[in-house]
Design a protein around this motif. Sequence first.
Motif, PDB file in Angstrom:
ATOM      1  N   PRO A   1     -27.531  -6.178  24.980  1.00 31.95           N
ATOM      2  CA  PRO A   1     -26.977  -7.438  24.467  1.00 31.95           C
ATOM      3  C   PRO A   1     -26.036  -8.131  25.452  1.00 31.95           C
ATOM      4  CG  PRO A   1     -26.943  -5.764  22.769  1.00 31.95           C
ATOM      5  CD  PRO A   1     -27.356  -5.068  24.028  1.00 31.95           C
ATOM      6  N   SER A   2     -25.334  -7.353  26.252  1.00 33.02           N
ATOM      7  CA  SER A   2     -24.343  -7.927  27.158  1.00 33.02           C
ATOM      8  C   SER A   2     -24.958  -8.726  28.305  1.00 33.02           C
ATOM      9  CB  SER A   2     -23.450  -6.826  27.724  1.00 33.02           C
ATOM     10  OG  SER A   2     -24.233  -5.888  28.451  1.00 33.02           O
ATOM     11  N   VAL A   3     -26.241  -8.515  28.563  1.00 26.03           N
ATOM     12  CA  VAL A   3     -26.869  -9.216  29.696  1.00 26.03           C
ATOM     13  C   VAL A   3     -27.986 -10.154  29.251  1.00 26.03           C
ATOM     14  CG1 VAL A   3     -26.327  -7.251  31.170  1.00 26.03           C
ATOM     15  CG2 VAL A   3     -28.635  -7.472  30.224  1.00 26.03           C
TER      16      VAL A   3
ATOM     17  N   GLU B   1     -16.947  -8.460  34.986  1.00 28.48           N
ATOM     18  CA  GLU B   1     -17.314  -7.336  34.121  1.00 28.48           C
ATOM     19  C   GLU B   1     -18.670  -6.747  34.476  1.00 28.48           C
ATOM     20  OE1 GLU B   1     -14.036  -9.266  32.768  1.00 28.48           O
ATOM     21  OE2 GLU B   1     -15.991 -10.254  32.930  1.00 28.48           O
ATOM     22  N   ASP B   2     -19.440  -7.432  35.293  1.00 30.03           N
ATOM     23  CA  ASP B   2     -20.726  -6.906  35.736  1.00 30.03           C
ATOM     24  C   ASP B   2     -20.595  -6.015  36.964  1.00 30.03           C
ATOM     25  OD1 ASP B   2     -21.983 -10.132  34.926  1.00 30.03           O
ATOM     26  OD2 ASP B   2     -22.372  -8.289  33.793  1.00 30.03           O
TER      27      ASP B   2
END
Length: 127
Positions: free
Chosen positions: A62-64, A91-92
Motif C-alpha cells: 500500500p505504501s508504494v 521514507e523510501d
Amino acid sequence: QVHVVESGGGLVQAGGSLRLSCVVSGNTFSKYSIGWFRQVPGKERAFVAAIRRDSGNPVYAPSVKGRFTITKDSSKNTNTVLLQMNSLSPEDTAVYYCAADPGEVINMDNQHLYDYWGQGTQVTVSS
C-alpha cells in the motif's frame, strides 16, 4: 545455480525517480516469481512489489501503490524485472533487495517464500 543481481540504486532528491533492475539468471528454471523488498537498519525487511510468475500481474505494498511500477522487461531474453520508482520521499530510503522463486508464489509479500536473493542496492532519497 540461480543468480539474482540488482542494479540502479543511488541518491536522488525527494520527488525524484529511480529505476531498479533485477536480473535472475541460471539454467535451472525458465520463469520465476520475482519480488522486491526493502530494509532499513533496525527494521525487518518489508515487501515493496512483486510480479507473478505465470500471469505477470503485479502486486504492490500500500505504501508504494500509485508511485512504483513493476514490470517484466520483455526486450531482453532473460528474467529481468524493472521497478520504476516515482515521487520518492525520504521514507523510501533503504536497501532494496530482489528475490526470486521458481514456484508460483501465492503470498508474494512473504519474504520467506522466496528461495533466491540478491545482494541489495542502496536507494537514498534526500529531503
